[in-house]
Design a protein around this motif. Structure first.
Motif, PDB file in Angstrom:
ATOM      1  N   UNK A 140       0.857  -1.186   0.000  1.00  0.00           N
ATOM      2  CA  UNK A 140       0.000   0.000   0.000  1.00  0.00           C
ATOM      3  C   UNK A 140       0.889   1.230   0.000  1.00  0.00           C
ATOM      4  N   UNK A 141       0.671   2.123  -0.969  1.00  0.00           N
ATOM      5  CA  UNK A 141       1.494   3.321  -1.063  1.00  0.00           C
ATOM      6  C   UNK A 141       0.748   4.411  -1.814  1.00  0.00           C
ATOM      7  N   UNK A 142       1.173   5.634  -1.600  1.00  0.00           N
ATOM      8  CA  UNK A 142       0.588   6.782  -2.277  1.00  0.00           C
ATOM      9  C   UNK A 142       0.750   6.610  -3.791  1.00  0.00           C
ATOM     10  N   UNK A 143      -0.320   6.916  -4.522  1.00  0.00           N
ATOM     11  CA  UNK A 143      -0.276   6.810  -5.976  1.00  0.00           C
ATOM     12  C   UNK A 143      -1.003   5.600  -6.526  1.00  0.00           C
ATOM     13  N   UNK A 144      -1.334   4.627  -5.673  1.00  0.00           N
ATOM     14  CA  UNK A 144      -2.071   3.460  -6.151  1.00  0.00           C
ATOM     15  C   UNK A 144      -3.533   3.840  -6.379  1.00  0.00           C
ATOM     16  N   UNK A 145      -4.232   3.040  -7.177  1.00  0.00           N
ATOM     17  CA  UNK A 145      -5.633   3.318  -7.450  1.00  0.00           C
ATOM     18  C   UNK A 145      -6.508   2.761  -6.333  1.00  0.00           C
ATOM     19  N   UNK A 146      -7.724   3.253  -6.267  1.00  0.00           N
ATOM     20  CA  UNK A 146      -8.658   2.775  -5.255  1.00  0.00           C
ATOM     21  C   UNK A 146      -8.963   1.294  -5.459  1.00  0.00           C
ATOM     22  N   UNK A 147      -9.063   0.871  -6.698  1.00  0.00           N
ATOM     23  CA  UNK A 147      -9.326  -0.542  -6.977  1.00  0.00           C
ATOM     24  C   UNK A 147      -8.167  -1.410  -6.496  1.00  0.00           C
ATOM     25  N   UNK A 148      -6.939  -0.992  -6.765  1.00  0.00           N
ATOM     26  CA  UNK A 148      -5.767  -1.737  -6.294  1.00  0.00           C
ATOM     27  C   UNK A 148      -5.781  -1.841  -4.776  1.00  0.00           C
ATOM     28  N   UNK A 149      -6.161  -0.763  -4.118  1.00  0.00           N
ATOM     29  CA  UNK A 149      -6.224  -0.769  -2.662  1.00  0.00           C
ATOM     30  C   UNK A 149      -7.279  -1.755  -2.168  1.00  0.00           C
ATOM     31  N   UNK A 150      -8.473  -1.717  -2.734  1.00  0.00           N
ATOM     32  CA  UNK A 150      -9.572  -2.565  -2.271  1.00  0.00           C
ATOM     33  C   UNK A 150      -9.335  -4.045  -2.544  1.00  0.00           C
ATOM     34  N   UNK A 151      -8.566  -4.349  -3.570  1.00  0.00           N
ATOM     35  CA  UNK A 151      -8.286  -5.751  -3.881  1.00  0.00           C
ATOM     36  C   UNK A 151      -7.522  -6.441  -2.752  1.00  0.00           C
ATOM     37  N   UNK A 152      -6.893  -5.672  -1.874  1.00  0.00           N
ATOM     38  CA  UNK A 152      -6.210  -6.256  -0.714  1.00  0.00           C
ATOM     39  C   UNK A 152      -7.181  -6.903   0.256  1.00  0.00           C
ATOM     40  N   UNK A 153      -8.479  -6.608   0.110  1.00  0.00           N
ATOM     41  CA  UNK A 153      -9.470  -7.100   1.064  1.00  0.00           C
ATOM     42  C   UNK A 153     -10.327  -8.239   0.511  1.00  0.00           C
ATOM     43  N   UNK A 154      -9.946  -8.811  -0.613  1.00  0.00           N
ATOM     44  CA  UNK A 154     -10.692  -9.955  -1.143  1.00  0.00           C
ATOM     45  C   UNK A 154      -9.759 -11.128  -1.471  1.00  0.00           C
TER      46      UNK A 154
END
Length: 216
Positions: A140-154
């Motif tokens: 997780x880092x600044x600049x990633x997309x919201x979708x990339x972030x949420x994929x960490x939870x599935x």
């Protein structure tokens, strides 16, 4: 005018981060203190709820307290993480103030402390991240997309309570459901720590605020 708007936005974000989140649901579970340097593999999502433009996720992920891994001492953290991952970074300040370790890297700011009473580990106290020079768990880092972030939870090894089941099957897979969310709040079910992820209108992670209820 742009400069004034940016300063106002920074003020609002800081005010949100360092005020008491009265709307947060503080769910307390009794657990045994973590031991060793190993973080729990299995993660449970206990609850997911939305209020206005904020999505809140309640999880028992150990990484919330140990976003860089578990370390017994500051020297252990410095040797096994800082020197390996931040070797090319300029640390503007690093000092120990009553067992609180302060780190500034550019505009990024972190505070860690040694939890002597409970876990015996180096834990997060608070922080603000504005660029990708400091990454957190799961890349997780600044600049990633919201979708990339949420994929960490599935991920397949995650478990879900009934109140969070549709979050995996419906919500994340339908981009229209989270398009208008600008803040994602991740709360530890163990209680006491909150992560606020702020996204721009074009779905990019712009800043991260880490807050705990520890009074030091």
């Amino acid at each position: 005018m742009k400069t004034l708007f940016f300063l106002l936005l920074c003020f609002l974000i800081t005010n949100i981060c360092y005020s008491n989140p009265g709307n947060s649901r503080n769910v307390v579970w009794e657990i045994d203190p973590l031991s060793g340097n190993h973080l729990t593999d299995s993660i449970t999502i206990y609850e997911v709820y939305r209020k206005s433009d904020t999505l809140s996720i309640v999880s028992d992920d150990d990484h919330l307290y140990y976003p860089f891994g578990q370390y017994d001492t500051w020297n252990d953290f410095e040797k096994n993480y800082i020197r390996k991952h931040w070797m090319n970074l300029q640390i503007d300040s690093l000092f120990n103030d009553y067992a609180i370790y302060h780190i500034r890297i550019g505009s990024n700011y972190l505070e860690l402390f040694k939890d002597i009473e409970t876990t015996g580990k180096m834990e997060m106290l608070r922080g603000m991240l504005y660029d990708n020079r400091i990454g957190l768990y799961n890349d997780i880092k600044i600049g990633m997309t919201k979708k990339e972030f949420l994929l960490n939870f599935i991920k397949n090894d995650m478990r879900y309570y009934k109140s969070a089941a549709k979050f995996r099957t419906d919500f994340i897979k339908d981009e229209s459901q989270y398009k208008n969310i600008s803040v994602i709040e991740v709360i530890s079910v163990v209680a006491g720590i909150w992560y606020y992820y702020f996204f721009s209108p074009d779905q990019i992670l712009k800043s991260i605020c880490i807050k705990t209820d520890c009074r030091m």
